[in-house]
Design an enzyme around this catalytic site. Structure first.
Site, PDB file in Angstrom:
ATOM      1  N   HIS A 135     -11.444  54.453 147.011  1.00  0.00           N
ATOM      2  CA  HIS A 135     -10.898  55.800 147.376  1.00  0.00           C
ATOM      3  C   HIS A 135     -10.413  55.708 148.890  1.00  0.00           C
ATOM      4  O   HIS A 135      -9.287  55.968 149.320  1.00  0.00           O
ATOM      5  CB  HIS A 135     -11.539  56.821 146.937  1.00  0.00           C
ATOM      6  CG  HIS A 135     -11.772  56.957 145.435  1.00  0.00           C
ATOM      7  ND1 HIS A 135     -10.858  56.568 144.730  1.00  0.00           N
ATOM      8  CD2 HIS A 135     -12.932  57.514 144.952  1.00  0.00           C
ATOM      9  CE1 HIS A 135     -11.506  56.614 143.474  1.00  0.00           C
ATOM     10  NE2 HIS A 135     -12.692  57.246 143.567  1.00  0.00           N
ATOM     11  N   ASP A 194      -6.687  54.299 140.879  1.00  0.00           N
ATOM     12  CA  ASP A 194      -7.410  54.738 141.773  1.00  0.00           C
ATOM     13  C   ASP A 194      -7.132  55.933 141.931  1.00  0.00           C
ATOM     14  O   ASP A 194      -6.068  56.461 142.400  1.00  0.00           O
ATOM     15  CB  ASP A 194      -7.321  53.964 143.386  1.00  0.00           C
ATOM     16  CG  ASP A 194      -8.300  54.517 144.436  1.00  0.00           C
ATOM     17  OD1 ASP A 194      -8.589  55.873 144.456  1.00  0.00           O
ATOM     18  OD2 ASP A 194      -8.975  53.703 145.101  1.00  0.00           O
ATOM     19  N   HIS A 195      -7.961  56.990 141.520  1.00  0.00           N
ATOM     20  CA  HIS A 195      -7.186  58.386 140.926  1.00  0.00           C
ATOM     21  C   HIS A 195      -6.922  59.293 142.357  1.00  0.00           C
ATOM     22  O   HIS A 195      -6.386  60.198 142.527  1.00  0.00           O
ATOM     23  CB  HIS A 195      -8.122  59.315 140.099  1.00  0.00           C
ATOM     24  CG  HIS A 195      -9.346  59.903 140.777  1.00  0.00           C
ATOM     25  ND1 HIS A 195     -10.449  59.064 141.240  1.00  0.00           N
ATOM     26  CD2 HIS A 195      -9.618  61.230 141.385  1.00  0.00           C
ATOM     27  CE1 HIS A 195     -11.393  60.096 141.659  1.00  0.00           C
ATOM     28  NE2 HIS A 195     -11.030  61.021 141.808  1.00  0.00           N
TER      29      HIS A 195
HETATM   30  C1  BG6 Z   1     -15.124  58.528 141.401  1.00  0.00           C
HETATM   31  C2  BG6 Z   1     -16.802  58.522 142.024  1.00  0.00           C
HETATM   32  O1  BG6 Z   1     -14.341  57.708 141.220  1.00  0.00           O
HETATM   33  O2  BG6 Z   1     -14.729  59.784 142.366  1.00  0.00           O
HETATM   34  C3  BG6 Z   1     -17.525  59.472 141.736  1.00  0.00           C
HETATM   35  O3  BG6 Z   1     -17.180  57.412 140.553  1.00  0.00           O
HETATM   36  C4  BG6 Z   1     -16.992  60.691 142.592  1.00  0.00           C
HETATM   37  O4  BG6 Z   1     -18.645  59.356 142.058  1.00  0.00           O
HETATM   38  C5  BG6 Z   1     -15.623  60.981 142.029  1.00  0.00           C
HETATM   39  O5  BG6 Z   1     -17.784  61.954 142.330  1.00  0.00           O
HETATM   40  C6  BG6 Z   1     -14.978  61.929 143.398  1.00  0.00           C
HETATM   41  O6  BG6 Z   1     -13.629  62.054 142.847  1.00  0.00           O
HETATM   42  P1  BG6 Z   1     -12.821  63.625 143.376  1.00  0.00           P
HETATM   43  O7  BG6 Z   1     -11.623  63.606 142.864  1.00  0.00           O
HETATM   44  O8  BG6 Z   1     -13.702  64.572 142.797  1.00  0.00           O
HETATM   45  O9  BG6 Z   1     -12.964  63.803 144.949  1.00  0.00           O
END
Ligand code: BG6
Length: 501
Positions: free
Chosen positions: A246, A183-184
């Protein structure tokens, strides 16, 4: 920092966007910071026919796009690219993974690599059940002397049943502690700092509960639309795409109990407990406590943008939500009765991710004009952009009388170091190389979050269009967000929204 043992990283889905935009640039950064293992090889795998050189060229472009000041002739860049290799075959056919095995063996011999391999599935989710079987059939998932780890990108399932099914399949091939559900958001610096802020400082803990916190907001808005991911988004929507993973993870970091020790399992135990204490909506609450919306055409930063239904690969009558606002509660001793409000949406006015802890107000208003209510005392954790932490409180305006104004004590990450903050993938890739799963999601937590999400999806599926509201791209979201607020007993909520904007 610690270096991982020598190993090979096999990226499945290596011709895709994630590899070029995120994974390889993150690995390059680790290389520059001397954090990659002593002997390290990346083997890209995909169906597209590419030679090693063509693969390297593609990744070179990706790195250069992420680092504008870097020259294509940079010696270190070229040395790094030499550790990238590529093999193509039809990954959908589980009988042909022998091609991969041969390439792995050849590279291990050539670079005297110990038998340590990470498999990273950077593919569309429909491949998540095929690839592990192909790897197993070819004998690649077993090692007598080294490790095997597998990284699974989100979405991990589309509901409880599919998540459980995927876990069972993976656990029949890998040990649970070798399955890394990525989960980044957990790799973001500010998110990790929530743990440090909470558990390395004595001043916050006494206040961190329902007695002193009035409510918590978790906001993640984007200006981007669904880009070229219409197909995926039609099956996901904002609830599955952002909240199930997230934003619930952010909530867990805010709400969890202090772990007994800072080891992965103690932390993941506490996170799983938060997910298990999520209050499941009653049918009545499902109507009142969630707002879902979809964007129609509008303007973002002066440019006209089309509606969601006009995006590529999106049904012209789609009822898929691109915006969700919801009130959640945790049925536990620390947080019982303290609402958490989560908002997320695409094509909104601003890109930001922020957590705001609103503390309760003073019992009495002594000063005329005193900023009253919980909007006065806030702790704001800005995850992105302009990563920062701010404490807001009321102070006297200089001069006669006692006019009170809200001030903010700000800590900006940029003032701590002039180095750019590492990308989330750098931290997460390094952790999986080291075998540290602290910032990866565990099966029981995933399942508890799906148990909470599934009834919402079922309700929306039954209702279709009913209850879906529309908002112009570039706006603050659906107009009927007021419904959620006014039905809420917390009058402060309205005031706080004004400040947040
Ligand atoms: C991803 C989603 O996991 O996270 C995307 O699939 C979203 O739809 C993105 O745009 C948002 O990530 P960040 O790091 O740009 O907030």
């Amino acid at each position: 920092m610690e270096k991982a043992d020598s190993q090979m990283l096999v990226i499945l889905g290596a011709s895709g966007d994630l590899t070029t935009r995120k994974l390889i640039p993150a690995l390059y950064e680790l290389y520059i910071r001397n954090l990659l293992p002593e002997n390290f090889v990346v083997l890209g795998v995909a169906r597209t026919a590419l030679t090693d050189d063509e693969f390297r060229q593609k990744q070179r472009d990706g790195i250069l796009a992420s680092q504008k000041e870097l020259s294509a002739k940079d010696i270190r860049l070229n040395l790094f690219l030499e550790c990238l290799f590529y093999v193509n075959f039809d990954t959908r056919d589980t009988a042909v993974y022998g091609v991969l095995k041969d390439r792995v063996n050849e590279l291990q011999k050539r670079y005297l690599l110990p038998d340590n391999i990470i498999f990273y599935m950077a593919t569309p989710p429909e491949m998540y059940e095929v690839i592990p079987v192909g790897l197993q059939k070819s004998g690649l998932t077993y090692s007598a002397t080294g490790f095997r780890r597998i990284v699974v990108e989100k979405p991990f399932g589309t509901n409880l049943k599919s998540a459980q099914h995927l876990t069972r399949l993976l656990e029949s091939i890998f040990d649970e502690h070798d399955i890394f559900r990525i989960d980044h958001y957990l790799g973001k610096e500010t998110v990790q700092n929530i743990l440090v802020l909470r558990f390395s400082n004595g001043i916050f803990e006494p206040l961190w509960n329902r007695n002193y916190v009035d409510y918590v907001e978790i906001i993640s808005t984007e200006t981007l639309g669904v880009e070229n991911r219409g197909n995926y988004y039609e099956t996901a929507g904002a609830l599955r795409d952002m909240i199930q993973n997230h934003l619930l993870q952010l909530m867990a970091f805010i709400a969890m109990e202090p772990p007994a020790t800072f080891d992965p399992e103690s932390i993941r135990d506490e996170i799983a407990k938060v997910f298990r204490s999520l209050h499941h909506y009653t049918p009545e609450e499902l109507q009142k406590q969630i707002v879902r919306g979809q964007y129609i055409a509008g303007n973002i930063e002066g440019e006209k943008v089309q509606s969601y239904r006009d995006e590529k690969n999106v049904d012209v009558k789609s009822v898929r939500e691109t915006y969700v606002a919801m009130k959640l509660e945790l049925d536990n001793w620390r947080w019982g009765g303290t609402p958490f409000y989560i908002y997320t949406g695409k094509r909104l006015a601003e890109k930001k991710t922020e957590i705001i802890i609103h503390f309760k107000s003073t019992p009495q208003q002594l000063f005329v004009g005193q900023c009253s209510g919980s909007s006065c005392n806030q702790l704001v954790i800005r995850v992105q952009p302009d990563e920062s932490i701010a404490l807001r409180f009321g102070l006297k305006v200089p001069g006669s009388g006692f006019e009170v104004r809200q001030v903010s004590m700000d800590f900006l990450y940029s003032s701590l170091s002039d180095k750019k903050l590492p990308d989330a993938y750098e931290r997460l890739l390094l952790d999986v190389m080291l075998g540290d799963s602290t910032l990866y999601s565990r099966a029981d937590a995933q399942e508890a979050s799906w148990r909470f999400i599934d009834p919402i999806i079922d309700d929306w599926t039954k209702k279709g269009n009913e209850g879906l509201t529309f908002y112009p791209a570039g706006s603050e979201g659906p107009r009927n967000i007021g419904q959620l607020i006014s039905l809420d007993e917390k009058p402060n909520f309205v005031r706080c929204k004004a400040i947040v904007k």
